[in-house]
Motif scaffolding. Sequence first.
Motif, short mmCIF file in Angstrom:
data_model
loop_
_atom_site.label_atom_id
_atom_site.label_comp_id
_atom_site.label_asym_id
_atom_site.label_seq_id
_atom_site.Cartn_x
_atom_site.Cartn_y
_atom_site.Cartn_z
N ILE A 199 14.74 1.07 -2.04
CA ILE A 199 14.41 2.44 -2.40
C ILE A 199 13.96 3.14 -1.13
O ILE A 199 13.06 2.68 -0.43
N VAL A 200 14.60 4.26 -0.81
CA VAL A 200 14.20 5.04 0.35
C VAL A 200 13.27 6.14 -0.13
O VAL A 200 13.67 7.05 -0.86
N GLY A 201 12.00 6.02 0.22
CA GLY A 201 11.01 6.99 -0.24
C GLY A 201 9.61 6.47 0.03
O GLY A 201 9.41 5.48 0.74
N ALA A 202 8.66 7.14 -0.58
CA ALA A 202 7.25 6.79 -0.37
C ALA A 202 6.85 5.63 -1.27
O ALA A 202 7.46 5.39 -2.32
N GLU A 203 5.81 4.93 -0.87
CA GLU A 203 5.25 3.82 -1.66
C GLU A 203 4.38 4.42 -2.76
O GLU A 203 3.18 4.63 -2.60
N THR A 204 5.02 4.75 -3.88
CA THR A 204 4.31 5.33 -5.02
C THR A 204 4.35 4.36 -6.19
O THR A 204 5.15 3.41 -6.21
N GLY A 205 3.51 4.62 -7.17
CA GLY A 205 3.49 3.77 -8.35
C GLY A 205 4.82 3.79 -9.08
O GLY A 205 5.30 2.75 -9.56
N ASP A 206 5.43 4.97 -9.16
CA ASP A 206 6.71 5.08 -9.85
C ASP A 206 7.80 4.30 -9.11
O ASP A 206 8.58 3.56 -9.74
N ASN A 207 7.87 4.46 -7.78
CA ASN A 207 8.87 3.73 -7.02
C ASN A 207 8.66 2.22 -7.13
O ASN A 207 9.62 1.45 -7.24
N ARG A 208 7.40 1.78 -7.09
CA ARG A 208 7.11 0.36 -7.21
C ARG A 208 7.54 -0.16 -8.57
O ARG A 208 8.11 -1.25 -8.69
N SER A 209 7.29 0.64 -9.61
CA SER A 209 7.69 0.25 -10.96
C SER A 209 9.21 0.14 -11.08
O SER A 209 9.74 -0.79 -11.69
N GLY A 232 11.82 7.20 5.23
CA GLY A 232 12.72 7.57 6.31
C GLY A 232 13.94 8.31 5.80
O GLY A 232 14.07 8.61 4.61
N GLU A 233 14.85 8.62 6.72
CA GLU A 233 16.09 9.27 6.38
C GLU A 233 17.01 8.23 5.71
O GLU A 233 17.10 7.10 6.17
N VAL A 234 17.66 8.64 4.63
CA VAL A 234 18.35 7.69 3.77
C VAL A 234 19.40 6.87 4.52
O VAL A 234 19.38 5.64 4.50
#
Length: 284
Positions: A199-209, A232-234
């Motif tokens: 997953i390219v993005g921030a370490e958020t609860g939703d992304n972790r889930s 980062g950039e995808v």
Amino acid sequence: MTEQVMAAIDGSSVSESVCDYATWASRALAAPLTFLHVVDNHPQTAEADLSGNIGLGAREHLLEELSHLDEERAKLAQEQGRVMLKAAVERAGQHADGEPATRQRNGTLVETLEELEEEIRLLVIGKRGQTAQQASEHLGSNLERVVRGVHRPILMVPEGFKTPERVLIAFDGSKTTRKGVEMLASSPLFQGIACHVVIVGAETGDNRSQLDWALKTLRDAGHEAEGAIRAGEVEETLRTYTQEQDIDMLVMGAYGHSRIRHLLVGSTTTAMLRKACVPVLLLR
């Protein structure tokens, strides 16, 4: 109607790789294999029309000669195609269900594939076609049109075959990529292949889930699976991960989140296709 692995070949240097990946996929999926060659009889745009540059008395004769030349060129293209198809069958060897089939059509590649779409389980096509420039990042216009027009999984391959051992799916939690994870988990194409999820993005609860769901889905199906969330950039992030982990195949959704301009290829997907050094499986 039996769905099959269909491999589009031409006279380009990538055609051998197309044959090899299509053969691998056909055997893994236990699906029939068909090699397709399309003869495009449209005149070459680079050829000038010289019929108006001579006297009237000879013009009709010249037009007849040009017409004859076009016919001869078409016959030669068909014969070359038959030779290529025969060579592809010999390269593929015997399958459990017998010898691969061949088809030769007149027309354009995109129109032909659209007509045959219902028969296609997986389309294998080269990164560069016969008429494409040889720059390594050039994405043949045929391929881009095929991605827009054919609503079947498409495996785009570069030159050189390597049996896939590690596959990476670019995951964003969208409906397309969730289907992609489920396909990876269940498809015999990836049996015994280690699966990576990024997953390219921030370490958020939703992304972790979302990542936990993807890894559990793959592991429950018996796959070795690992993943990461990276900022980062995808395109650059996925390319770096591919190099670090020695990934053999990249799996992506053909379109981004936006449904606007649904006929256009997602910009991230297009960029990855241009620079990919490994096969890219596009999901629809």
